[in-house]
Motif scaffolding. Structure first.
Motif, PDB file in Angstrom:
ATOM      1  N   THR A 105       0.829  -1.198   0.000  1.00  0.00           N
ATOM      2  CA  THR A 105       0.000   0.000   0.000  1.00  0.00           C
ATOM      3  C   THR A 105       0.868   1.253   0.000  1.00  0.00           C
ATOM      4  OG1 THR A 105      -1.516  -1.272   1.352  1.00  0.00           O
ATOM      5  CG2 THR A 105      -1.994   1.058   1.083  1.00  0.00           C
ATOM      6  N   VAL A 106       0.550   2.130  -0.924  1.00  0.00           N
ATOM      7  CA  VAL A 106       1.249   3.412  -1.018  1.00  0.00           C
ATOM      8  C   VAL A 106       0.297   4.478  -0.472  1.00  0.00           C
ATOM      9  CG1 VAL A 106       2.359   5.048  -2.593  1.00  0.00           C
ATOM     10  CG2 VAL A 106       2.409   2.578  -3.100  1.00  0.00           C
ATOM     11  N   ASP A 107       0.734   5.191   0.572  1.00  0.00           N
ATOM     12  CA  ASP A 107      -0.151   6.203   1.154  1.00  0.00           C
ATOM     13  C   ASP A 107       0.530   7.576   1.154  1.00  0.00           C
ATOM     14  OD1 ASP A 107       1.658   6.151   3.273  1.00  0.00           O
ATOM     15  OD2 ASP A 107       0.451   4.708   4.413  1.00  0.00           O
ATOM     16  N   PHE A 108      -0.122   8.541   1.746  1.00  0.00           N
ATOM     17  CA  PHE A 108       0.424   9.895   1.685  1.00  0.00           C
ATOM     18  C   PHE A 108       1.723  10.034   2.476  1.00  0.00           C
ATOM     19  CE2 PHE A 108      -3.960  10.419   0.399  1.00  0.00           C
ATOM     20  CZ  PHE A 108      -3.814  11.164  -0.763  1.00  0.00           C
ATOM     21  N   ASP A 109       1.855   9.240   3.561  1.00  0.00           N
ATOM     22  CA  ASP A 109       3.126   9.242   4.296  1.00  0.00           C
ATOM     23  C   ASP A 109       4.275   8.761   3.409  1.00  0.00           C
ATOM     24  OD1 ASP A 109       1.849  10.154   6.505  1.00  0.00           O
ATOM     25  OD2 ASP A 109       1.704   8.189   7.498  1.00  0.00           O
TER      26      ASP A 109
END
Lengths: 507, 507
Positions: B468-472
Motif C-alpha cells: 500500500t502506497v499512502d500519503f506518508d
C-alpha cells in the motif's frame, strides 16, 4: 583467433538434435509417424524457456495483458463462425484406382514425345520421385507410347496437373491411366473427431487449427473478470492441429504444433499504430534473444494476400537453409472476429468507453508465432563451427551453440577436473548448491572423459557456463567459471559462486 | 479473533472461478461444450505455477531425472501394444430407435406394479432424470400398465439395466419399448481421427489417452542421448484425451485434461522400495504446497484391482465435496511396458548394467497426476470463509484463499491508498519496480474502490502480499506490506521492498 563458418544445413541439425536429445522422431521404434516430433531432455527445456520468456515478457512485464488457456476442443460452431469450416481447405484430386488424394499443383506432369517429336500423352509423378532414376516412370512412359502405337522417344517437362485438364493426367501414385483422377475437391484441413460414443454429424468436433478463437469467444468473460480498460491484450500458448497435405522441413511445418498468440484489443482509431508497434515488437523479440538481425525481415502482405477484413498483415521471416520462411505473423483484423461471434451467438461483445459513453466493438491486432519454428530458428542461428588452433600447427573444429543464456537448456555444468574420490565430495557439494540456488533451469553434473571433451559437449548444447572443480579448489575454496563464447576462465570463491553465476546468466 | 468455516461446495467454487477469472465454461457464448473448460487470467497462472513447481521439484532439483515432451499424436500401433486398443473400453448398449448409447449400469430400472401388486413391466431412466418430478416417466409407466391391460399402481425401485436381461429394458432416453436396446458392446475411450485426406483404417490415429507411452517409446533415445545410469526417471507434462461416457464434478473428470507423469526406471530388485518412496513423495508434494494432511489419504489397490503385471498401485485421494476421490496414482509396473514395446517392434530396450555386465530390462514406477485435479484441490483446500469483527458489534465474512505463495496467481498487488494524482507517480514507480524485479509471477495494480474492498478482492484470489502506497509514503519513502493470512501490516523502506517481498514469497 577463431573463424566462424556459415550456418548448419538441415540434415546436420536433425542429426545433432537426435544425438544430443533435443528432438526425436515420434514413435521412432514403430517406424515413426509422418512429420511428428518428440522433444527430448534438452528440447523440452529449450521449448519451455521459449514459452516462459514469451509469457514473462508479454504477460507478467506488461500491465495491459492477461493470459488465457482455452481447451483444444471447442464448440464446433466456433469454426463455422470463424470461417474455418467453409474456407480452410486445400483442393485435392482423388485417384479412383488407388484412392490417393493429391493436390494437383503437387503432381508433376511431363509429356511423352516420340523420337519424331510427336506428342504421345502424359505421364505424371509426385515431387518426391527422382525422375532420372525411376524405372517405374520409364515403364509408364513406355506404356503411353505403346498405347499410341509408337516407341518412347523422350520426356518434355511441362508443369503440374494444375496446368492441364485433370482428365488428361494419369495417377502419379499408382500410374493408373488418364481418366482416373477426379475433379479436384476441397479438403478441410481441420482434424475432426466425435464427442461421446455416437459418430453422428452433430457430435463432430474439431481439433482447433489455431488458438486465437479461444480468446475471442472468452472476450466477455475476461473483460468481466478483469475489468481491463482498452487497450489490453489476451495472450495464450497452446497446441493447434492442421491436417496439412504438405509437411516437412523438419519441425517447420508439422500437423501438430504449438502457438503463442495475442489478441490485442484497441479503440478503432488506434488500430494502425498498434499494428505497427506489434510488428516491431515481434521482430525485436527474436533479436533480443540473440537472433541476428540480418537473418530476419519484415514482409508486409500484398493487398491480394490480405483477408477481406484485414487492414494489414506482416510476416516476420527468417532466412532458413531453404530460403526466407514465415516465423511470425502480425495481423490487423479490425472488429471482424468479435462482430462475427456476436452475430452468430446473439451475445453483445462490446466495450463501454467511459470517455465517450459509447459501446464500441474494439479492433484487434493479432501477433502470432509458432513455438517450434522459433525453436528451430534459435538453434539454426546459434549454431557455429569454429576452427581453433589445436597445437602443433594443427586446428580443430569447435561446435558451439551461441544460445542466449535465457534460452539455454542447461544453464550451468559442474565438472570436476577428473573423476577422483578426492574431488568427489566438493564437486557434489558445489553441484547441489548450484542446482538448488533458484537458477531458472537445469544444472548438469558430468565427470566422465577428459575436461576438454566435456567442455566441447557443453558447447555443443549451448551451456553458457561451466564450473570446474580442481585440486586447488580443495585448498583455496575456489572454482573456475568457464564462459562458453569467449572460453575465458575466471576463478571465484565458492561462497561467491551462485551470485556470480546468476549475474552472468542475467538475473 | 477469526473463525473458520468448513470448505466450499462445488457450485460456490464454480461461481467464484467464473467471477474472478479462474475457470470459464468452454465456448460458453455458444452454449458451452460438455465438460470442457477454459482457464482464465487467474486460472492459467495457477495452472502454470502447478506445472512449473512440479517440474522444478522433479526435474531441475533432481539429478536422476530428465524431461520429455512427446507429441499427442503417436503411431497407432503404440496403442495396440499398450493394450488401449483392446482393453480401454466401456460396455455400451445402443437404442435402435434413437441411437443413444448408454452404459447399462447407468440406466436406472424400476418395476411398474399394479395396485394389486402385480408386476406389469419395466420403465427406465438415466441418473440425471429426477424421478418424482418426471411427467414423462409417469407417462411411460402408464403406457406399460396399459399395454398389460392394467392401471398404473406404483413404482418399485430395482437397480440398473446391468441387473436385467437387456431385452427387457426400455430405452431410458426416448422411452422406446423393451427390445430396442442392443446387447452391450465395448466402446473404446480413445478419440480417433485421420492423418491426411483419406479416412481409411490405416490412416487412423488416436489422441493419446495418457502421456506415459510417449516416455516408453523414447526410452532408447533418451538413454543414448543422456547416458543416464539407473535409477533414473523421465518426466513429462502434457495433454491427454479420453472420450469418457461419464464426465462431471466440474474439472474433476473431463474429456481433455493435462497429466504430469514420471516413468522412474530402476533395477528390478529396487522396484519395491522405489515404489514406496514415490507414494510418499507424491503425498508430500501436496502437503508441502499447503494441502491439509487430514484431507489426503493413501489407498493401496486391492489385489483384484491391480493390472496383471503390476506388483502394487496406490492412489493418493482427496476428500472432495462428494467424498474421497483419486488425485494421483503411483503404479509399480515391472518390466511390462518396455518388454511389450520391445516385442512389438523387435527393438532391444534394455540397459547395460556395468556392475554385473548384464543387459537388463529395468522395472518402472509410474507416479501420475492430473493438473486440473491438483488445481481443484488447491482451490478447495485453500478456501476459507472467516467471520471478522466489523465494528459496532457486527461481523463480516472475509473470503480468503490461503494458497501457498508459490501457487498464488498474483504474487503482489500494489494498491495506492486512493486514486489520487499525488499518489499516482510513486504508486506507478513502485508497481514498475516490483513487476520487473524478477518475481516469478503476476503483479497487479489496483486503484479502484476503497482500500478495504481491494484487500478483500486480493484475499479472495489468494494474493499473499499487498503493498500500500499512502500519503506518508511521499514523505518517508516507505510503503506498507500487508500479509494475506494474518492481515498484519509492516512498514518498509521502498529501497528494501523487493528484497522483503521476495523473502516473504519464499525466495
Amino acid at each position: 583467433m577463431t573463424q566462424t563458418k556459415p550456418s548448419i544445413d538441415l540434415s546436420s541439425l536433425m542429426s545433432l538434435c537426435k544425438r544430443r536429445g533435443f528432438i526425436f522422431q515420434s514413435s521412432e521404434i514403430y517406424g515413426g509417424l509422418a512429420s511428428t516430433w518428440d522433444y527430448g531432455p534438452l528440447g523440452v527445456e529449450l521449448k519451455r524457456n521459449i514459452k516462459d520468456l514469451w509469457w514473462r515478457k508479454n504477460v507478467w512485464e506488461r500491465d495491459d495483458m492477461v493470459g488465457l488457456d482455452a481447451a483444444i476442443l471447442m464448440h464446433p460452431q466456433v469454426w463455422v463462425t470463424s470461417g474455418h469450416v467453409a474456407n480452410f481447405n486445400d483442393p485435392l484430386t482423388e485417384c479412383k484406382s488407388c484412392n490417393a488424394r493429391i493436390r494437383p499443383d503437387h503432381i508433376k506432369v511431363i509429356k511423352v514425345v516420340s523420337s519424331e517429336g510427336q506428342e504421345l500423352g502424359l505421364v505424371s509423378y509426385n515431387g518426391a520421385m527422382a525422375i532420372t532414376e525411376s524405372k517405374e516412370l520409364r515403364e509408364r512412359a513406355d506404356a503411353v507410347a505403346k498405347a499410341a502405337g509408337q516407341k518412347f522417344g523422350k520426356y518434355e517437362e511441362t508443369g503440374t496437373a494444375a496446368d492441364f485438364p485433370i482428365a488428361q493426367v494419369p495417377c502419379p501414385q499408382c500410374g493408373a491411366k488418364a481418366g482416373n483422377l477426379t475433379e479436384p475437391r476441397l479438403f478441410n484441413l481441420m482434424f475432426d473427431t466425435y464427442l461421446g460414443p455416437v459418430k453422428a454429424e452433430d457430435k463432430k468436433v474439431f481439433l482447433r487449427p489455431e488458438t486465437a478463437q479461444g480468446i475471442f469467444v472468452n472476450f466477455n468473460n475476461v473483460l468481466t473478470a478483469t475489468r481491463k480498460k482498452l487497450p489490453f491484450g489476451i495472450a495464450q500458448v497452446g497446441k493447434a492441429f492442421r491436417n496439412e497435405i504438405t509437411t516437412g522441413n523438419f519441425i517447420f511445418r508439422t500437423r501438430e504444433f504449438e502457438q503463442m498468440e495475442i489478441e490485442y484489443f484497441v479503440k478503432p482509431q488506434q488500430g494502425e499504430s498498434a499494428y505497427l508497434e506489434w510488428v516491431e515488437d515481434c521482430l525485436n523479440w527474436y533479436c533480443n534473444l540473440g537472433v541476428k538481425r540480418e537473418n530476419l525481415r519484415i514482409r508486409p502482405h500484398d493487398p491480394e494476400e490480405l483477408s477481406h477484413y484485414s487492414t494489414g498483415t506482416s510476416d516476420i521471416e527468417y532466412m532458413f537453409p531453404w530460403g526466407w520462411g514465415e516465423l511470425s505473423g502480425v495481423a490487423s483484423r479490425t472488429d471482424f472476429d468479435l462482430k462475427a461471434h456476436s452475430n452468430a451467438t446473439g451475445q453483445t461483445m462490446t466495450y463501454f468507453d467511459e470517455e465517450t459513453k459509447e459501446h464500441i466493438t474494439p479492433y484487434v491486432i493479432e501477433p502470432s508465432m509458432g513455438v517450434e519454428r522459433a525453436l528451430m530458428v534459435f538453434l539454426l542461428d546459434a549454431y557455429n563451427e569454429e576452427e581453433m588452433p589445436a597445437g602443433g600447427g594443427k586446428s580443430e573444429t569447435r561446435i558451439v551453440l551461441r544460445l542466449h543464456p535465457a534460452l539455454a537448456p542447461v544453464k550451468v555444468a559442474v565438472l570436476p577436473l577428473s573423476r577422483n574420490e578426492k574431488l568427489a565430495p566438493l564437486s557434489s557439494d558445489v553441484f547441489n548448491i548450484v542446482r538448488r540456488s533458484g537458477i531458472n533451469g537445469m544444472v548438469q553434473f558430468d565427470d566422465s572423459q577428459s575436461i576438454g571433451r566435456r567442455y566441447r559437449r557443453q558447447d555443443e548444447i549451448g551451456t553458457p557456463l561451466c564450473v570446474t572443480v580442481d585440486f586447488d579448489s580443495l585448498e583455496d575454496k575456489s572454482v573456475t567459471i568457464r564462459e562458453r563464447d569467449s572460453m575465458q576462465q575466471v576463478r571465484v570463491k565458492t561462497d561467491d559462486l551462485v551470485g556470480e553465476l546468476k549475474k552472468r546468466l542475467g538475473g
